[in-house]
Design a protein around this motif. Structure first.
Motif, PDB file in Angstrom:
ATOM      1  N   LEU A   1      12.838  -6.817   4.623  1.00 42.95           N
ATOM      2  CA  LEU A   1      12.846  -5.055   4.694  1.00 42.95           C
ATOM      3  C   LEU A   1      12.996  -4.185   5.924  1.00 42.95           C
ATOM      4  CD1 LEU A   1      10.265  -5.537   1.488  1.00 42.95           C
ATOM      5  CD2 LEU A   1      12.930  -4.812   1.140  1.00 42.95           C
ATOM      6  N   SER A   2      11.806  -4.885   6.510  1.00 42.63           N
ATOM      7  CA  SER A   2      12.133  -4.099   8.082  1.00 42.63           C
ATOM      8  C   SER A   2      13.187  -3.504   8.902  1.00 42.63           C
ATOM      9  CB  SER A   2      10.720  -4.687   8.553  1.00 42.63           C
ATOM     10  OG  SER A   2       9.530  -4.379   8.064  1.00 42.63           O
ATOM     11  N   THR A   3      13.848  -4.938   8.782  1.00 45.62           N
ATOM     12  CA  THR A   3      14.939  -5.470   9.294  1.00 45.62           C
ATOM     13  C   THR A   3      15.870  -4.923   8.888  1.00 45.62           C
ATOM     14  OG1 THR A   3      14.032  -7.554  10.486  1.00 45.62           O
ATOM     15  CG2 THR A   3      16.399  -7.102  10.541  1.00 45.62           C
ATOM     16  N   LYS A   4      16.006  -4.653   7.728  1.00 46.18           N
ATOM     17  CA  LYS A   4      17.556  -3.716   7.114  1.00 46.18           C
ATOM     18  C   LYS A   4      16.933  -2.152   7.493  1.00 46.18           C
ATOM     19  CE  LYS A   4      19.534  -7.219   5.182  1.00 46.18           C
ATOM     20  NZ  LYS A   4      21.126  -7.449   5.628  1.00 46.18           N
ATOM     21  N   VAL A   5      15.898  -2.003   7.163  1.00 50.81           N
ATOM     22  CA  VAL A   5      15.706  -0.532   8.121  1.00 50.81           C
ATOM     23  C   VAL A   5      15.957  -0.628   9.255  1.00 50.81           C
ATOM     24  CG1 VAL A   5      13.417   0.967   8.368  1.00 50.81           C
ATOM     25  CG2 VAL A   5      14.020  -0.761   6.685  1.00 50.81           C
TER      26      VAL A   5
ATOM     27  N   LEU B   1       3.606   0.084   7.261  1.00 54.77           N
ATOM     28  CA  LEU B   1       2.015  -0.177   6.785  1.00 54.77           C
ATOM     29  C   LEU B   1       1.414  -0.271   4.929  1.00 54.77           C
ATOM     30  CD1 LEU B   1      -0.353   2.127   9.194  1.00 54.77           C
ATOM     31  CD2 LEU B   1       0.283  -0.956   9.143  1.00 54.77           C
ATOM     32  N   ASP B   2       2.663   0.303   4.154  1.00 52.60           N
ATOM     33  CA  ASP B   2       2.729   1.281   3.177  1.00 52.60           C
ATOM     34  C   ASP B   2       3.403   0.153   2.380  1.00 52.60           C
ATOM     35  OD1 ASP B   2       1.747   3.479   2.767  1.00 52.60           O
ATOM     36  OD2 ASP B   2       3.953   5.254   3.152  1.00 52.60           O
ATOM     37  N   ILE B   3       4.641  -0.611   2.814  1.00 53.32           N
ATOM     38  CA  ILE B   3       4.667  -2.174   2.407  1.00 53.32           C
ATOM     39  C   ILE B   3       3.705  -3.183   2.082  1.00 53.32           C
ATOM     40  CG2 ILE B   3       6.269  -3.936   2.479  1.00 53.32           C
ATOM     41  CD1 ILE B   3       8.073  -2.208   3.769  1.00 53.32           C
TER      42      ILE B   3
ATOM     43  N   LYS C   1       3.902  -3.924  -1.612  1.00 57.86           N
ATOM     44  CA  LYS C   1       3.241  -5.342  -2.180  1.00 57.86           C
ATOM     45  C   LYS C   1       2.357  -5.756  -2.998  1.00 57.86           C
ATOM     46  CE  LYS C   1       0.832  -8.206   1.333  1.00 57.86           C
ATOM     47  NZ  LYS C   1       0.962  -9.030   2.607  1.00 57.86           N
ATOM     48  N   PRO C   2       1.083  -5.351  -2.731  1.00 58.17           N
ATOM     49  CA  PRO C   2      -0.263  -5.619  -3.620  1.00 58.17           C
ATOM     50  C   PRO C   2       0.172  -4.929  -5.306  1.00 58.17           C
ATOM     51  CG  PRO C   2      -1.645  -4.899  -1.327  1.00 58.17           C
ATOM     52  CD  PRO C   2       0.648  -4.351  -1.596  1.00 58.17           C
ATOM     53  N   TYR C   3       0.739  -3.825  -4.810  1.00 58.41           N
ATOM     54  CA  TYR C   3       1.460  -3.596  -6.131  1.00 58.41           C
ATOM     55  C   TYR C   3       2.070  -4.534  -6.913  1.00 58.41           C
ATOM     56  CZ  TYR C   3       2.691  -0.659 -10.547  1.00 58.41           C
ATOM     57  OH  TYR C   3       2.728  -0.095 -11.574  1.00 58.41           O
ATOM     58  N   ILE C   4       2.949  -4.677  -6.960  1.00 60.49           N
ATOM     59  CA  ILE C   4       4.045  -5.438  -7.433  1.00 60.49           C
ATOM     60  C   ILE C   4       3.445  -7.216  -7.192  1.00 60.49           C
ATOM     61  CG2 ILE C   4       6.450  -6.644  -7.216  1.00 60.49           C
ATOM     62  CD1 ILE C   4       7.018  -3.959  -5.075  1.00 60.49           C
ATOM     63  N   PHE C   5       2.978  -7.218  -6.880  1.00 63.60           N
ATOM     64  CA  PHE C   5       2.529  -8.968  -6.292  1.00 63.60           C
ATOM     65  C   PHE C   5       1.104  -8.954  -8.063  1.00 63.60           C
ATOM     66  CE2 PHE C   5      -0.568 -12.548  -5.875  1.00 63.60           C
ATOM     67  CZ  PHE C   5       0.395 -12.920  -5.575  1.00 63.60           C
ATOM     68  N   ASN C   6       0.444  -7.243  -7.787  1.00 63.03           N
ATOM     69  CA  ASN C   6      -0.606  -8.081  -8.934  1.00 63.03           C
ATOM     70  C   ASN C   6      -0.197  -7.367 -10.142  1.00 63.03           C
ATOM     71  OD1 ASN C   6      -2.689  -8.471  -6.865  1.00 63.03           O
ATOM     72  ND2 ASN C   6      -3.194  -6.213  -6.606  1.00 63.03           N
ATOM     73  N   ARG C   7       1.443  -6.378 -10.285  1.00 58.93           N
ATOM     74  CA  ARG C   7       1.532  -5.937 -11.382  1.00 58.93           C
ATOM     75  C   ARG C   7       2.294  -7.100 -12.643  1.00 58.93           C
ATOM     76  NH1 ARG C   7       7.002  -4.905 -12.544  1.00 58.93           N
ATOM     77  NH2 ARG C   7       7.531  -3.637 -14.469  1.00 58.93           N
TER      78      ARG C   7
END
Length: 212
Positions: A172-176, A189-191, A196-202
């Protein structure tokens, strides 16, 4: 912006404009030893190296999103020996800062040897002489999982899946970078801290719902 020794430097007013922080706040951070060295011109004008903007954005993120105090941020900067010359290294160090709280240090010799050895083998923690709060909590959770006779194989699969997720984060970072030629430190830092935590926990919640 001023070019000094073929490198860009910024005046205080430009830092204020770029970061939306006040003159007083930036000066305070500088006095606390949180910013790189400045360059003074013959007119006694103080100029800050370009990486100062990245540092200020990181400090702002730590305070606003993680509620880190300035004293604790200073402690982190000192512990990780912040590299003010390499922006990529600085961002990597910032990831380490939000991943492991350097509080309540425990020496390796004071931890349960068998448990620690297993955790190191499974790549849950690194092998070193001092462990901090977050790592000790990981060891505690692992010990509880062992009590329920959770197999090492399942833990290994969990770790391997985490490594695959880390590769996706890097992609993801490389694409940016490919699109912009620049990697925004706050996005990184937001990722790690939100995305990441929100999507994983969801999706973890969705899995648990299937059993209810």
């Amino acid at each position: 912006m001023k070019i000094i020794d073929e490198k860009p430097y910024y005046k205080m007013s430009e830092l204020v404009e770029e970061t939306q922080l006040s003159n007083h706040t930036i000066s305070f951070y500088h006095k606390k030893g949180l910013l790189p060295n400045t360059v003074n011109t013959s007119r006694n004008m103080k100029y800050y190296p370009e990486i100062t903007i990245t540092v200020l954005n990181l400090i702002k993120y730590f305070k606003d999103n993680l509620s880190f105090s300035i004293d604790y941020i200073k402690e982190l900067f000192d512990y990780y020996k912040i590299d003010f010359d390499d922006r990529a290294e600085l961002i990597l160090q910032s990831i380490q800062m939000i991943s492991s709280e350097i509080k309540n240090p425990v020496f390796k010799k004071d931890l349960e040897k068998e448990l620690l050895d297993e955790a190191i083998r499974l790549d849950l923690v690194d092998d070193r002489e001092i462990y901090f709060k977050t790592e000790v909590e990981v060891l505690k959770v692992y010990k509880e999982l062992r009590a329920y006779e959770i197999s090492s194989q399942l833990i290994e699969e969990y770790v391997q899946t985490s490594k695959k997720l880390a590769l996706l984060e890097r992609e993801l970072s490389t694409k940016v970078i490919e699109k912009t030629g620049y990697l925004p430190e706050v996005l990184v830092l937001d990722i790690l801290n939100s995305f990441k935590p929100y999507i994983f926990n969801r999706h973890t919640i969705e899995e648990f719902k299937k059993d209810i």
